[in-house]
Design a protein around this motif. Structure first.
Motif, PDB file in Angstrom:
ATOM      1  N   ASP A 158       0.847  -1.196   0.000  1.00  0.00           N
ATOM      2  CA  ASP A 158       0.000   0.000   0.000  1.00  0.00           C
ATOM      3  C   ASP A 158       0.880   1.242   0.000  1.00  0.00           C
ATOM      4  N   ALA A 183       1.179   3.071   3.232  1.00  0.00           N
ATOM      5  CA  ALA A 183       1.738   2.378   4.396  1.00  0.00           C
ATOM      6  C   ALA A 183       3.131   2.910   4.706  1.00  0.00           C
ATOM      7  N   GLU A 195       3.260  -8.791   5.097  1.00  0.00           N
ATOM      8  CA  GLU A 195       2.142  -9.272   5.916  1.00  0.00           C
ATOM      9  C   GLU A 195       1.971  -8.445   7.181  1.00  0.00           C
ATOM     10  N   GLY A 238       2.134  -5.292   7.122  1.00  0.00           N
ATOM     11  CA  GLY A 238       1.476  -4.064   6.713  1.00  0.00           C
ATOM     12  C   GLY A 238       2.384  -2.953   6.220  1.00  0.00           C
TER      13      GLY A 238
END
Length: 260
Positions: free
Chosen positions: A25, A28, A56, A58
C-alpha cells in the motif's frame, strides 16, 4: 502485493539504470531494503522471506538492486562504488517514489550504505536496521583484496582463499558480473569513524549472527550510537543470519516500538 515474485521497475540516476521493486500500500509506512555485496534484492530480501514478513505486517516494501548487482547497470570502475555514492542511489530511489522518509534496512555492505545514507541525509531515515555488520563498520572487516582476486581468477578451481572461494561460488550461483563485483569490493570498503557513528541519532537495531566471522561485535557498535540496540542471532554465520526467524521477529518488534 506479490510476496513471491515482485515486479521490478527501473529509474535512472548518475547515468545508470537501477532496478527496484515497490510492493504494498502506497500509504503504508515504507521500508527501504539495501542488499549486501554480491547479492540482489531477490536473493537478500525475497528468497529469505523478508518481503513476505514485512508485507504481511502491513509495510510498504521497497528494495533496490545496488549498482553492479542484479538487474541494475554494472560499471567496472571501483570509484563508482564508494558507499556514499551508492547511498545517493538509494536516496534517489526515495526521491523517484516521492517518499520523504523511510525505515532503512541494510545487510552487510547494505548496512554500510545505510549508515552513509543516515550520515548524509538524516532527515530521510525514520529508523535503521544494520544486519551482518557490527563494529566492523568502524574498525574494518579484514583484508578483502583476496575476494577481488578470487572473483577475477580464471576459474573457481584456482581459488585457494577460503572466503574468496565462498564469494566466487556465490557470484557464480547468482550469475553475477564478476568484474563489476571485483570493482565493487575494492571501492566500497570505506569505514566510518566512531565519532561520525556517534552522530547517527535514528533508532537503530544491529543484528549479527553469533557465528559471523566478518561483521564484528554488534554490541560494540551499539554502544557508540546514541539510540541503538544489539541483537545476537543465534548460531548463524554471515550467509545464514539474513533470513533467520529470530532476526525477523526482532525487526518487527523494533518497528512496533520505534518506527510506527
Amino acid at each position: 502485493m506479490n510476496l513471491n515474485t515482485p515486479a521490478f521497475s527501473t529509474f535512472v540516476h548518475d547515468g545508470l539504470h537501477l532496478a527496484f521493486f515497490d510492493e504494498g500500500d502506497r500509504s503504508a509506512i515504507p521500508v527501504l531494503l539495501i542488499h549486501g555485496f554480491a547479492s540482489t534484492a531477490n536473493v537478500n530480501w525475497v528468497n529469505p522471506g523478508w518481503l513476505k514478513t514485512l508485507g504481511e505486517a502491513g509495510y510498504r516494501v521497497i528494495a533496490i538492486d545496488n549498482r553492479g548487482h542484479g538487474a541494475s547497470d554494472k560499471p567496472h570502475d571501483a570509484e563508482a562504488y564508494r558507499p556514499w555514492i551508492m547511498a545517493d542511489d538509494a536516496v534517489a530511489l526515495l526521491d523517484h517514489l516521492d517518499i520523504s522518509e523511510a525505515n532503512v534496512m541494510g545487510y552487510s555492505m547494505g548496512a554500510r550504505i545505510s549508515a552513509f545514507l543516515a550520515l548524509a541525509h538524516p532527515e530521510r531515515v525514520r529508523s535503521l536496521v544494520f544486519g551482518g555488520l557490527g563494529i566492523g563498520m568502524t574498525d574494518g572487516v579484514g583484508d578483502w583484496d583476496p575476494i577481488a582476486d578470487a572473483l577475477l581468477a580464471p576459474s573457481l578451481d584456482q581459488v585457494t582463499h577460503p572466503r574468496g572461494q565462498m564469494f566466487r561460488a556465490f557470484a557464480e550461483q547468482t550469475k553475477s558480473d564478476r568484474v563489476a563485483l571485483a570493482a565493487c569490493i575494492r571501492g566500497s570498503r570505506d569505514l566510518i569513524s566512531r565519532e561520525d557513528m556517534a552522530t547517527i541519532a535514528a533508532p537503530a537495531l544491529i543484528g549479527v549472527g553469533t557465528k559471523d566471522d566478518i561483521a564484528g561485535s554488534p554490541q560494540e557498535l551499539a554502544d557508540i550510537m546514541p539510540n541503538a540496540v544489539a541483537l545476537d542471532i543465534p548460531n548463524r554465520d554471515h550467509m545464514l543470519a539474513v533470513g533467520d526467524r529470530v532476526f525477523k521477529k526482532a525487526v518487527l518488534e523494533f518497528y512496533e516500538r520505534v518506527a510506527g
